[in-house]
Design a protein around this motif. Structure first.
Motif, PDB file in Angstrom:
ATOM      1  N   VAL A  83       0.234   4.229   1.212  1.00 27.91           N
ATOM      2  CA  VAL A  83       0.038   5.222   1.848  1.00 27.91           C
ATOM      3  C   VAL A  83       0.315   4.696   2.612  1.00 27.91           C
ATOM      4  O   VAL A  83       0.848   5.229   3.814  1.00 27.91           O
ATOM      5  CB  VAL A  83      -1.525   4.548   1.806  1.00 27.91           C
ATOM      6  CG1 VAL A  83      -2.405   5.867   3.307  1.00 27.91           C
ATOM      7  CG2 VAL A  83      -2.537   5.490   0.997  1.00 27.91           C
ATOM      8  N   HIS A  89      -7.755   1.160   2.978  1.00 29.72           N
ATOM      9  CA  HIS A  89      -7.078   3.093   2.368  1.00 29.72           C
ATOM     10  C   HIS A  89      -8.094   3.301   1.331  1.00 29.72           C
ATOM     11  O   HIS A  89      -8.243   4.397   0.356  1.00 29.72           O
ATOM     12  CB  HIS A  89      -5.726   2.909   2.026  1.00 29.72           C
ATOM     13  CG  HIS A  89      -5.010   3.682   3.742  1.00 29.72           C
ATOM     14  ND1 HIS A  89      -3.837   2.723   3.758  1.00 29.72           N
ATOM     15  CD2 HIS A  89      -5.753   4.206   4.192  1.00 29.72           C
ATOM     16  CE1 HIS A  89      -3.342   3.385   5.239  1.00 29.72           C
ATOM     17  NE2 HIS A  89      -4.639   3.951   5.565  1.00 29.72           N
ATOM     18  N   CYS A 132      -3.948  -1.039  -0.147  1.00 29.45           N
ATOM     19  CA  CYS A 132      -5.370  -2.192   0.982  1.00 29.45           C
ATOM     20  C   CYS A 132      -6.653  -1.998   1.640  1.00 29.45           C
ATOM     21  O   CYS A 132      -7.176  -0.331   0.971  1.00 29.45           O
ATOM     22  CB  CYS A 132      -4.202  -1.586   2.501  1.00 29.45           C
ATOM     23  SG  CYS A 132      -4.070  -0.287   3.586  1.00 29.45           S
ATOM     24  N   CYS A 142       0.382  -1.271   0.015  1.00 30.71           N
ATOM     25  CA  CYS A 142       0.083   0.149   0.279  1.00 30.71           C
ATOM     26  C   CYS A 142       0.705   1.049   0.034  1.00 30.71           C
ATOM     27  O   CYS A 142       1.812   1.151   0.782  1.00 30.71           O
ATOM     28  CB  CYS A 142      -1.016  -0.379   1.740  1.00 30.71           C
ATOM     29  SG  CYS A 142      -1.802   1.512   1.480  1.00 30.71           S
TER      30      CYS A 142
HETATM   31 ZN   LIG Z   1      -2.805   0.975   3.533  1.00 31.97          ZN
END
Ligand SMILES: [Zn+2]
Length: 129
Positions: free
Chosen positions: A16, A50, A47, A14
């Motif tokens: 983020v 997110h 993910c 991910c």
């Molecule tokens: Zn994430």
């Protein structure tokens, strides 16, 4: 230990939070060579947590250290971002207003201080505008 096999569980990272997660996809080497790790990272993707925020209209501002991150053409690729661990989620429209540019992706890498500054802005609340 990395025991290679012709099957592996696909994982993505991910951009983020920087965490690898299972996509639920089984990877299979078509020639049945033992080329795959038990968990094989194939790329970047949000993910589930997110991805859900992105779907709700939030962009993730990921704070990273400009000294330790590598810039490519003025931007930072996820793999070159040195995350400080601070992430802020703001509405895409609000982000466009604050930064005065159209943010098209789900992630923007920002310099230290930006996340803190946003925390001091008037909270917009959860109601739709
Ligand atoms: Zn994430």
């Amino acid at each position: 230990m990395s025991t290679k096999s012709h099957v592996g569980m696909e994982q993505k990272v991910c951009p983020v939070c920087g965490q690898a997660f299972d996509t639920g996809t089984i990877l299979l080497d078509k020639r049945l060579r033992n080329s795959l790790d038990r968990h094989t990272v194939t790329g970047w993707d949000l993910c589930p947590e997110h991805a859900a925020l992105w779907k709700k209209g939030y962009i993730a501002l990921v704070e990273c250290d400009p000294q330790k991150s590598t810039f490519t053409g003025g931007t930072i690729r996820p793999e070159n971002a040195y995350r400080t661990g601070r992430v802020a989620h703001i509405r895409t429209a609000a982000a466009a207003r604050i930064f005065n540019i159209a943010l098209t992706g789900p992630v923007a890498f920002v310099e230290p201080g930006v996340v803190e500054m946003l925390g001091q802005l008037q909270p917009e609340g959860e109601h739709e505008s």
